[in-house]
Design a protein around this motif. Sequence first.
Motif, mmCIF file in Angstrom:
data_model
loop_
_atom_site.group_PDB
_atom_site.id
_atom_site.type_symbol
_atom_site.label_atom_id
_atom_site.label_comp_id
_atom_site.label_asym_id
_atom_site.label_seq_id
_atom_site.Cartn_x
_atom_site.Cartn_y
_atom_site.Cartn_z
ATOM 1 N N UNK D 108 0.800 -1.206 0.000
ATOM 2 C CA UNK D 108 0.000 0.000 0.000
ATOM 3 C C UNK D 108 0.842 1.269 0.000
ATOM 4 N N UNK D 109 1.842 1.315 0.831
ATOM 5 C CA UNK D 109 2.595 2.569 0.940
ATOM 6 C C UNK D 109 3.871 2.599 0.092
ATOM 7 N N UNK D 110 4.050 1.584 -0.692
ATOM 8 C CA UNK D 110 5.254 1.554 -1.517
ATOM 9 C C UNK D 110 5.033 2.314 -2.817
ATOM 10 N N UNK D 111 6.111 2.937 -3.293
ATOM 11 C CA UNK D 111 6.073 3.572 -4.601
ATOM 12 C C UNK D 111 7.230 2.991 -5.398
ATOM 13 N N UNK D 112 6.935 2.433 -6.559
ATOM 14 C CA UNK D 112 7.976 1.714 -7.291
ATOM 15 C C UNK D 112 8.523 2.562 -8.434
ATOM 16 N N UNK D 113 9.735 2.967 -8.281
ATOM 17 C CA UNK D 113 10.437 3.628 -9.375
ATOM 18 C C UNK D 113 11.543 2.703 -9.847
ATOM 19 N N UNK D 114 12.435 2.425 -8.913
ATOM 20 C CA UNK D 114 13.544 1.533 -9.224
ATOM 21 C C UNK D 114 13.046 0.108 -9.457
ATOM 22 N N UNK D 115 12.098 -0.287 -8.638
ATOM 23 C CA UNK D 115 11.627 -1.662 -8.714
ATOM 24 C C UNK D 115 10.417 -1.811 -9.649
ATOM 25 N N UNK D 116 10.114 -0.719 -10.370
ATOM 26 C CA UNK D 116 8.887 -0.731 -11.164
ATOM 27 C C UNK D 116 8.800 -1.938 -12.091
ATOM 28 N N UNK D 117 9.914 -2.256 -12.736
ATOM 29 C CA UNK D 117 9.874 -3.340 -13.714
ATOM 30 C C UNK D 117 10.259 -4.681 -13.117
ATOM 31 N N UNK D 118 10.813 -4.629 -11.925
ATOM 32 C CA UNK D 118 11.279 -5.867 -11.324
ATOM 33 C C UNK D 118 10.082 -6.759 -11.042
ATOM 34 N N UNK D 119 10.162 -7.948 -11.571
ATOM 35 C CA UNK D 119 9.071 -8.861 -11.307
ATOM 36 C C UNK D 119 7.969 -8.764 -12.332
ATOM 37 N N UNK D 120 7.950 -7.694 -13.086
ATOM 38 C CA UNK D 120 6.920 -7.548 -14.087
ATOM 39 C C UNK D 120 7.406 -8.015 -15.453
ATOM 40 N N UNK D 121 8.705 -7.828 -15.635
ATOM 41 C CA UNK D 121 9.210 -8.197 -16.958
ATOM 42 C C UNK D 121 10.248 -9.293 -16.793
ATOM 43 N N UNK D 122 10.465 -9.996 -17.881
ATOM 44 C CA UNK D 122 11.489 -11.028 -17.857
ATOM 45 C C UNK D 122 12.850 -10.349 -17.968
ATOM 46 N N UNK D 123 13.649 -10.449 -16.937
ATOM 47 C CA UNK D 123 14.919 -9.721 -16.934
ATOM 48 C C UNK D 123 15.895 -10.244 -17.983
ATOM 49 N N UNK D 124 15.614 -11.408 -18.522
ATOM 50 C CA UNK D 124 16.550 -11.950 -19.497
ATOM 51 C C UNK D 124 16.108 -11.663 -20.926
ATOM 52 N N UNK D 125 15.120 -10.788 -21.040
ATOM 53 C CA UNK D 125 14.574 -10.521 -22.364
ATOM 54 C C UNK D 125 14.566 -9.018 -22.607
ATOM 55 N N UNK D 126 15.413 -8.596 -23.526
ATOM 56 C CA UNK D 126 15.520 -7.156 -23.781
ATOM 57 C C UNK D 126 14.223 -6.615 -24.383
ATOM 58 N N UNK D 127 13.496 -7.451 -25.134
ATOM 59 C CA UNK D 127 12.225 -6.999 -25.698
ATOM 60 C C UNK D 127 11.250 -6.627 -24.592
ATOM 61 N N UNK D 128 11.263 -7.425 -23.539
ATOM 62 C CA UNK D 128 10.358 -7.150 -22.428
ATOM 63 C C UNK D 128 10.681 -5.789 -21.828
ATOM 64 N N UNK D 129 11.975 -5.498 -21.724
ATOM 65 C CA UNK D 129 12.361 -4.193 -21.182
ATOM 66 C C UNK D 129 11.956 -3.083 -22.140
ATOM 67 N N UNK D 130 12.174 -3.308 -23.399
ATOM 68 C CA UNK D 130 11.823 -2.256 -24.361
ATOM 69 C C UNK D 130 10.313 -2.053 -24.425
ATOM 70 N N UNK D 131 9.577 -3.116 -24.147
ATOM 71 C CA UNK D 131 8.117 -3.006 -24.178
ATOM 72 C C UNK D 131 7.617 -2.053 -23.102
ATOM 73 N N UNK D 132 8.387 -1.886 -22.023
ATOM 74 C CA UNK D 132 7.981 -0.927 -20.990
ATOM 75 C C UNK D 132 8.825 0.350 -21.107
ATOM 76 N N UNK D 133 9.078 0.748 -22.330
ATOM 77 C CA UNK D 133 9.783 1.992 -22.662
ATOM 78 C C UNK D 133 11.269 1.953 -22.324
ATOM 79 N N UNK D 134 11.787 0.732 -22.181
ATOM 80 C CA UNK D 134 13.208 0.603 -21.897
ATOM 81 C C UNK D 134 14.049 1.155 -23.030
ATOM 82 N N UNK D 135 15.157 1.771 -22.665
ATOM 83 C CA UNK D 135 16.143 2.368 -23.579
ATOM 84 C C UNK D 135 15.623 3.605 -24.291
ATOM 85 N N UNK D 136 14.361 3.997 -24.003
ATOM 86 C CA UNK D 136 13.872 5.232 -24.612
ATOM 87 C C UNK D 136 14.623 6.436 -24.055
ATOM 88 N N UNK D 137 14.859 6.383 -22.764
ATOM 89 C CA UNK D 137 15.536 7.514 -22.120
ATOM 90 C C UNK D 137 16.935 7.679 -22.674
#
Lengths: 349, 535, 152, 592
Positions: D108-137
Amino acid sequence: MAMVSLTINGKKITVPDDLTILEAANRHGIAIPNLCKHPQLTPFGGCRLCVVEIKGVPRPVASCTTPVNEGMEITTVTEQLEQHRKFVLELILSDHPNDCMTCESTGSCQLQELAYTYGVKGQEYAGERRTYAKKDGNPFIERDLEKCILCGRCVKVCQEIQGVEAIDFGYRGFKSKITTAYEDDLNCEFCGQCVHVCPTGALTGKLWKRKGRYEGVKETDTVCPYCGTGCNITVHSKNNEIIRITSRPWTWNEGFLCVKGRFGYPFVSSPDRLTKPLIKRKSGEFEETTWTAALEYTASWFRKIREEHGPDALGGLSSARCTNEENYLFQKFMRAGIGTNNVDHCARL
Amino acid sequence: MTNSIADIEGMEVIFIIGSNTKETHPVIANRMIKAYRKGAKIIVADPRAVPMVKFSELYLPMRPGTDIALLNGMGQVIVQEGLQNDEFIRDKTEGFDAWKDSVRDFTPERVSKLTGVPKDDIIRAARLYGGSRKAGIFYTMGITQHTCGTDNVKAIANLATLTGNIGRPHTGVNPLRGQNNVQGASDMACAPNVYPGYQRVDLPEVQQKFEQAWGKKLSPKPGLTTTEMIHAAHDKRLKGLYIMGENPVLTDPNQHHTIEALKNLEFLVVQDIFLTETAKLAQVVLPAACSYEKEGTYTNTERRVQRVRRAVNAPGEAWDDLSIIIALSRHLGYPMEYRSPELVFNEFAGLWPALGGMTYDRLKGRGLAWPCPTPEHHGTEYLYKDGFPKGKVPFVQIAFKEPAEVTSDDYPFILTTGRNLYQYHSGSMSRRVPPIEKHAGRAYVEMNRSDAERLSVADGDRVIVSSRRGEVTIAVRVTNQVSAGTLFIPMHYAEAAANVLTNDALDPTVKIPEFKVCAVQVTSAPKAASLATGG
Amino acid sequence: MQKTLDNILSRYRESGGNVISLLQETQDAFGYVPREAVQFFSRELGIAASKFYGVATFYAQFRLRPVGKHKVTACCGTACHVRGAERIMSGIQRELHVTDEEDTTTDGQITVEKVACLGFCSFAPVVLVDGAVHGKTTTDAVIKEIKSLRKK
Amino acid sequence: MASETLIRVCMGPAGIAAGGKQVIEAFHAALVDAGVSAQVRERCSSHQVGCMGLCARDVLVEVHQGDVKTVYQYIKPDMVQRIVDEHLVAGKPITEWLVDEVYASFYRKQIKVVLADCGRIDPEDIDAYEAVKGYEAARECLTNRRPEEVIEEVKMSGLRGRGGAGFPTGLKWELGRKSRGDDKYIICNADEGDPGAFMDRAVIEGSPHAVIEGMIIGAFSMGARNGYVYIRAEYPLAVERLKKALDQARTRGYLGKGIFGSAFDFDIKIKLGAGAFVCGEETALIASIEGMRGMPRPKPPFPVNRGLWQKPTVINNVETFANIPAIIRNGCGWYAGFGTDKSKGTKVFALTGKIKNPGLIEVPMGITLREIIEEIGGGIESGRPFKAVQTGGPSGGCIPASMLDIAVDYESLAKVGSIVGSGGMIVLDADDCMVNVAKYFVQFTQSESCGKCVPCRVGTKRVLETLERITTGKGKEDDIERLEKLAGGIKAMSLCGLGQTAPNPVLSTLKYFRDEYEAHIRDKKCPAKVCKGLLTYSIDEATCKACGACLRACPSGAVSGEKKKPHRIDAAKCVRCGACFEVCKFGSVNRE
């Protein structure tokens, strides 16, 4: 080179900008206590005794590693700093045998001198001391690691000056020690540079043992009799016996010597030394004789050969190990006394 | 040395050829290492991978005796690439063009064949040395102890001249002298052709000056060198010999010949601190004081005259050499009376302008490097600041010659000799230092791993090394420090004296023997021999 | 051994040799850092043997003595500490007659090591047996596991 | 439809340890048997991330059916069949196995910035990261912005170094940019040495590309062409995932020459740490990358001027880099909207110890300790009274129960004698002895001291000896004063941060729990009954069942007794190991 102005203890000084605070202070006659810094070696920053206060910097800084900066206001002595230094000395001595009575380095020990200056006995934080059962079996250098304060000078001199790297820091924390690879006996060039820079009695010459420290010891500045480098040495003698050889840090060789220069003196008191003139008898045996007899016998032979075969039937070989005066006189003797130019020495050999 | 030891620290390039600096001049090596830490590039040219190689940018493992080829080759590359110092050549040298022609055929390809050094490394060395104007050359007996020793030195001088790396700080041609006072003994004219200060005996005006000073008629005829004296003794032309502090039996080449020669003398007097191998052959032995027991001066390899002071008294009835010479002279009827060494110093300082400004008082502290002509002069840290003695420096054309003795089927190895770190010269001093004996008290021959494998000898095995002149039984030290086909024996060990094997062929000019190259063979020692020669 | 060492060396000859990486690869290959390896690298790369030794004794990762066939690693991080890691460690040591210094059983079967923190803090106390994580474990459970190892 | 069913099983190390692999296998088998088609995927990353911090409840299994997510906890392989049968086939979730209310309050009281993608995406798949706007920055920075602009953005975000010291990141990058030299280096410090912290590991295992992207942006800003990740060898999974991520990024051209078509070249190498806490210190870390002993050297010169191989070097930790892409994507204002005036953004903590819900959490700066411990952590596990929370690891301090309402930010924690540190947060209850906790940390710093400077090498040893004395009943009246003097001297005189902060655990416990020290010294008692040397063991004859468990467990032969007769402990032989206490099933062993 750019110069910067700063004040140390209220005294305004101007120095090149590549100096450390310690160097700048020393250059202007301001001494700051330290144990791990050696003028010929890169700074280490481990002993923490050379701390000073800089205006605007919250914590004391080590002057041996901090470069000077324009406008710095530095104080080297305050009650707080002196307390800090005492604290560090207490800690060092709490892990030190403090057996100055029998220590080879008494009187030439920087740690002892600082303890004396600050009146520190090492009792306040008494605790476990590092102890080592194994002694280094090398024939030249006594390594008493219990007296080692881990200033790192020996490691640095072995690397930076001698280029041998026989020793390094080993382990870490309280178990840290200066060690050879696999803690074998030292097997290096035995230049003794480490002995020279050691601020305590941790490194001494094995030859020195129990021969004398300073009471009744005469120091004679002279030149090493080995190779042509001509390093300046100081011969320490007691009761007409050489007890150690050192070199002063301000000599042109910067106090550095080699194994022969530092440890090669015992031949002087070898039982093989000639102590009386000898004349060979018909039997082929040598017999001791008096100077007068030996010299007269020699002179008579020279005269005889010169008369029978001329002066060029005689020759003289002089020595590159003798002094200029002796060499000069030798050739003068051959040329003017005997009358031949048959005189040479072993420059080519 | 034209430059000083402290000066090394500021060099950009240090070219060491034929010098095992780390072992024979350890404290000079310290300076080189300091320079190295500041970024200096070190080139080592040596048949052995001497310890300085560890600090080198470039190591040139040359065949023994091929220095001239290497040096000429480097010169050729420097000219080829236009790295020479044209201004210096124009203003201060002569004979450049002729010399340039003489090195034309020393191409890297040919030099590589002659020396065994890869072609590219020769070029790199030339670029390094030629590309710097703060480059110093260092050499010792590895250069001089050859039949072509004089030419080797001239070839070195050519390189320095070519690049103008002389007459300025952090440059120079820097021979490192092997013994504490070789420089002084040379200066003092313990040499057959000159008076003190290199003043030739065959020049009438010089002779006159010294006759006046010494009050005696002097011979205008140059005398014999050490090796020539030994030959003369062997031929019984020389009848009597006075040896002060020398041990030619161990230090001269071809030991058997030397011993025979000394035995042929009618009279031999030796003045020394020990009963050396040479002293044993004498009729009279005079006990002398050692270095720590006397007053005087030494002159080191950088021409620095320094005070020697008495720390302890000589044992028993031993006298310092000065007193002995004075007393002997008195007995001979040519009294030379000096109450102190200082008075002797003052006499020769007055006879050689280079020392004219020196007194014992001024030598306190760090001493003074000559020339120091006046009492105000601060000594000379580097030579030729104000030009060269003969005006212009000549380029000297040097032809390459093979060493006097080359390998053959019977003698397939090249033996080279030298010192090690711990022992010194004939060992009369260092071998009487117990810790040194304990650590480095055994003679050895260094042999490359591949040779050892071929001969099936292991580290520590004893072998017989023999040359046309003699043989020694000695333990093998297997190492990659020497290259295949080369052996090294340190000269210090009387029980396996390297100079039993060495060649007494001489350099024609300065009569220096070729210690550094002779041909030998190796056979394994029978067990009995091993026992007989012991440790 | 020589072949493995040559192999490792070939990858470092160019770059001059990073002492830590060399030691890590050596330990990966042999389970510890053999003296011969240090002497070999020192000779071939011109890096002082003392330097290798200094580095090897500085970092907790390196072992100078052979490692046992099986490895038990007890986490001694803070979370494990407050949940009794020390008791578990001393229990294992007692059982196997090993100490912090003599960390391998005399039969060379099992080595017991401490590690600062494995990062399994929410599973404390944690012990690894041959790499397998045993979380929220007890001395008895670990000893049982060790006994089964020995039977293998 | 069955094909839309996705089952995620936690397969982080802890998930594996709890039997995750077997759970997956069980699913495969059960699905085939039941003829149900469902996709079973590893619940990707490490256990902390996989279970979003609640790995204590492993094996967690998520069943996604369309938008509906059902989460089961404590799943063992033998429970799988029932999930398949009842949930997947029959469509009725098994309510008693579902996660409870704790699950919700944990987040409830957590705010995820650093951990936003942790657990949501497959860390071994760059496509998964790019799908959540990875490497856009990173793409945006390299192709559209000047380095100075990027630095300004980071400066304005207020991001401060998450490794412990809290140095403003933008400022550090600016110094790196201004430092002269062609060769510059950027280093990611992933040598998480703090015992009791696993944030960096979780981030790398959960979202390695975010760290890489942050490094690319940092490198671009300062002008570094070479990067290193210095990572603990004890984290094999993190190393493996990072290696994979680097390879993928390289293949896509996000590392190497001309990244994103720009003129910027940059690549990253991995260096494995070899186990030395002190290598968290910048200069020691640099020495370690160079292959040397990790001994810190004095600053100045600072690494930003003379660092790795004597070249300008910027070092940031994993969490700091992982913040960067979000800051660039969302703008500095968005980020600065979290946190307090001086401490912006969120912070990841590893919440462990005697807490009900240990795990990995991310909270906005300024949240109170009470919120973290009581709401997110669910309070004390054992129900015993909360005593203190230790933050900042060996460099930090202990904060007592009375201060639970302070805000968690750099300034507030420093004020009470602790630090935010890298993010370790260890909850202690009444069963924890504060002197022992202090001793634990000093033991740690003492054994991790590099040995270079005297105050740390000898001083911490003397502190440890004093604490050992106190905890074994040999404490002397002046020991507290001695501790204070030693602590003051060590703090003032040590060379690096390790020594300068080493006394903190002692000082803070002395400040808030002086009475515990005094009890040890004067009364020779350990109030929490932890310190072995101060405990006595005896057997309550009335309740002893004479089972012999204690007798067998006793290593020193102190327990005697026969069958059916109450056992006894010989105090003279007792080594106070507590084995008897632990094994007694009847509570008959008294410990005092």
